[in-house]
Design a protein around this motif. Structure first.
Motif, mmCIF file in Angstrom:
data_model
loop_
_atom_site.group_PDB
_atom_site.id
_atom_site.type_symbol
_atom_site.label_atom_id
_atom_site.label_comp_id
_atom_site.label_asym_id
_atom_site.label_seq_id
_atom_site.Cartn_x
_atom_site.Cartn_y
_atom_site.Cartn_z
ATOM 1 N N ARG A 77 21.158 -34.199 28.815
ATOM 2 C CA ARG A 77 20.235 -33.529 29.736
ATOM 3 C C ARG A 77 20.059 -34.296 31.057
ATOM 4 O O ARG A 77 19.138 -34.037 31.808
ATOM 5 C CB ARG A 77 18.879 -33.330 29.057
ATOM 6 C CG ARG A 77 18.036 -32.216 29.631
ATOM 7 C CD ARG A 77 16.676 -32.195 28.966
ATOM 8 N NE ARG A 77 15.823 -31.173 29.513
ATOM 9 C CZ ARG A 77 14.524 -31.063 29.253
ATOM 10 N NH1 ARG A 77 13.948 -31.932 28.444
ATOM 11 N NH2 ARG A 77 13.810 -30.101 29.789
ATOM 12 N N TYR A 86 17.030 -43.563 31.460
ATOM 13 C CA TYR A 86 16.547 -43.190 30.130
ATOM 14 C C TYR A 86 17.090 -44.116 29.036
ATOM 15 O O TYR A 86 16.717 -43.976 27.876
ATOM 16 C CB TYR A 86 16.942 -41.746 29.829
ATOM 17 C CG TYR A 86 16.335 -40.748 30.793
ATOM 18 C CD1 TYR A 86 15.099 -40.171 30.544
ATOM 19 C CD2 TYR A 86 17.001 -40.386 31.960
ATOM 20 C CE1 TYR A 86 14.535 -39.259 31.422
ATOM 21 C CE2 TYR A 86 16.453 -39.471 32.855
ATOM 22 C CZ TYR A 86 15.214 -38.922 32.580
ATOM 23 O OH TYR A 86 14.656 -38.022 33.458
ATOM 24 N N SER A 115 13.043 -41.196 26.578
ATOM 25 C CA SER A 115 14.069 -40.720 25.654
ATOM 26 C C SER A 115 13.880 -41.461 24.332
ATOM 27 O O SER A 115 13.607 -42.666 24.335
ATOM 28 C CB SER A 115 15.482 -40.941 26.199
ATOM 29 O OG SER A 115 15.774 -42.330 26.285
ATOM 30 N N ARG A 145 9.026 -33.589 21.312
ATOM 31 C CA ARG A 145 9.096 -32.866 22.582
ATOM 32 C C ARG A 145 10.541 -32.550 22.980
ATOM 33 O O ARG A 145 10.799 -31.490 23.555
ATOM 34 C CB ARG A 145 8.451 -33.689 23.690
ATOM 35 C CG ARG A 145 6.973 -33.991 23.498
ATOM 36 C CD ARG A 145 6.082 -32.802 23.789
ATOM 37 N NE ARG A 145 4.673 -33.139 23.611
ATOM 38 C CZ ARG A 145 3.885 -33.576 24.589
ATOM 39 N NH1 ARG A 145 4.357 -33.736 25.809
ATOM 40 N NH2 ARG A 145 2.614 -33.857 24.345
ATOM 41 N N ALA A 146 11.483 -33.469 22.707
ATOM 42 C CA ALA A 146 12.837 -33.296 23.224
ATOM 43 C C ALA A 146 13.911 -33.416 22.157
ATOM 44 O O ALA A 146 14.833 -32.610 22.105
ATOM 45 C CB ALA A 146 13.101 -34.317 24.340
ATOM 46 N N ILE A 150 17.715 -37.491 24.127
ATOM 47 C CA ILE A 150 17.635 -36.411 25.115
ATOM 48 C C ILE A 150 16.546 -36.760 26.122
ATOM 49 O O ILE A 150 15.439 -37.135 25.744
ATOM 50 C CB ILE A 150 17.327 -35.061 24.446
ATOM 51 C CG1 ILE A 150 18.432 -34.712 23.438
ATOM 52 C CG2 ILE A 150 17.194 -33.958 25.479
ATOM 53 C CD1 ILE A 150 18.160 -33.450 22.650
ATOM 54 N N HIS A 152 13.568 -36.683 28.697
ATOM 55 C CA HIS A 152 12.314 -35.918 28.718
ATOM 56 C C HIS A 152 11.402 -36.505 29.791
ATOM 57 O O HIS A 152 11.237 -37.729 29.873
ATOM 58 C CB HIS A 152 11.617 -35.972 27.361
ATOM 59 C CG HIS A 152 10.253 -35.366 27.375
ATOM 60 N ND1 HIS A 152 10.039 -34.011 27.523
ATOM 61 C CD2 HIS A 152 9.008 -35.945 27.283
ATOM 62 C CE1 HIS A 152 8.740 -33.774 27.518
ATOM 63 N NE2 HIS A 152 8.099 -34.916 27.377
ATOM 64 N N ILE A 211 17.442 -27.994 27.606
ATOM 65 C CA ILE A 211 18.149 -28.615 26.481
ATOM 66 C C ILE A 211 19.149 -27.616 25.921
ATOM 67 O O ILE A 211 18.803 -26.475 25.609
ATOM 68 C CB ILE A 211 17.154 -29.043 25.387
ATOM 69 C CG1 ILE A 211 16.130 -30.026 25.964
ATOM 70 C CG2 ILE A 211 17.881 -29.680 24.214
ATOM 71 C CD1 ILE A 211 15.035 -30.397 24.998
#
Length: 331
Positions: A77, A86, A115, A145-146, A150, A152, A211
């Motif tokens: 992402r 991240y 992340s 959340r992600a 990934i 976020h 995503i």
């Protein structure tokens, strides 16, 4: 030859087309140029200085609190150029934070980058985010959340006016800076990958792409594989523990049996020796008595001599004393 009105329409349409083309090409650049100019503070937590594709200049992390870490795992992402934002992180075993200097009044946006690079299921790492002790993000679960690995972003709008922080419909006195706090809960340790503060509105923030379904499938597969590995490790550990316990108990039983047999042998040997000693002591005492009675010379007690030889003189003396006594009485 074209009529004048048609020629005018042609020129007008071509100019509009060219203008639209120029606008489409230059507008993203214009927006990207606005973003870095309005950024007042940016830090790559746990990492070195970095300039992202939007032109935001992140400083090297000045904090010495907690632990800095840089992961090598790929982050979905986000562009590979900005993945470092991240991958690097700062975390701590208790609450920690940053002081952010803000000099001008206005509307601001705090962008926090996260992340989850370790946990593969929710409810493992949960923490709160505070601005000057005011809770602005409650119970942040990055994986929930992600997902796993990934990118976020959490976006927190606030306003500064006359040395006051306006957030969550509350006014908090400040003195030239605000304090960002990552508050620890009972679920693991708080962390932060990167953040920046920009003057503007939430709609001015370049959004992350959505995503992808492939990322979600890979995330689920990796989580399942990791959980399966954990289960296998637990089973292997249990088997090893059982085998080790069996081996230990077997060895312990053998040792106990050997100890009991050894003690019985020692006890029997001890009793045998005692019997031999008793028998030998009795035999020796009897032999000694016999030998003593046979070999001991006869000792004559001088006080055991016969006193019969003394009787005769006494009788003679008495017989002689009686006539003398009678004669004396006659006189």
């Amino acid at each position: 030859m074209k009529p004048k009105h048609l020629y005018f329409d042609y020129l007008l349409s071509s100019h509009l087309y060219i203008f639209a083309l120029i606008f489409v090409i230059t507008f993203p650049t214009f927006i990207c140029d606005i973003v870095p100019k309005n950024v007042v503070y940016a830090i790559n937590c746990g990492g070195e200085a970095h300039v992202d594709l939007d032109g935001i200049q992140y400083m090297k992390d000045p904090s010495k609190v907690g632990i800095d870490y840089i992961s090598k795992k790929p982050i979905d992402r986000v562009n590979k150029h900005d993945a470092i934002l991240y991958q690097s992180e700062r975390y701590h075993h208790s609450s920690f934070g940053y002081d952010i200097p803000i000099k001008e009044d206005g509307d601001y946006v705090l962008v926090l980058k996260f992340s989850e690079i370790y946990f593969t299921k929710p409810y493992q790492k949960i923490f709160n985010i505070l601005l000057n002790d005011e809770n602005v993000v409650s119970g942040l679960d990055i994986y929930d959340r992600a997902g796993f690995c990934i990118a976020h972003d959490e976006i927190v709008p606030f306003t500064i006016s006359r040395n006051k922080l306006l957030v969550n419909d509350k006014q908090i006195d400040i003195d030239g800076s605000i304090t960002l706090t990552l508050e620890k809960t009972k679920y693991d340790n708080p962390k932060l990958n990167a953040f920046y503060v920009m003057k503007g509105k939430p709609e001015d923030i370049p959004p992350l792409p959505p995503i992808s379904e492939g990322s979600l499938r890979e995330d689920e597969e990796e989580a399942e594989e990791r959980e399966a590995d954990d289960d296998r490790d637990e089973v292997d550990d249990d088997d090893d523990d059982d085998e080790e316990n069996l081996d230990v108990s077997h060895i312990t039983n053998l040792h106990k049996k050997e100890d009991r047999a050894r003690k019985e042998i020692i006890e029997r040997e001890k009793n045998r020796k005692l019997d031999l000693l008793k028998r030998s002591s009795k035999g020796n005492s009897q032999k000694e008595d016999e030998s003593f009675s046979q070999n001991e010379p006869v000792v004559i007690n001088p006080y055991d001599e016969d006193n019969s030889s003394l009787v005769l003189p006494v009788v003679i003396c008495v017989a002689a004393f009686v006539p003398i006594l009678f004669f004396l009485c006659k006189i």
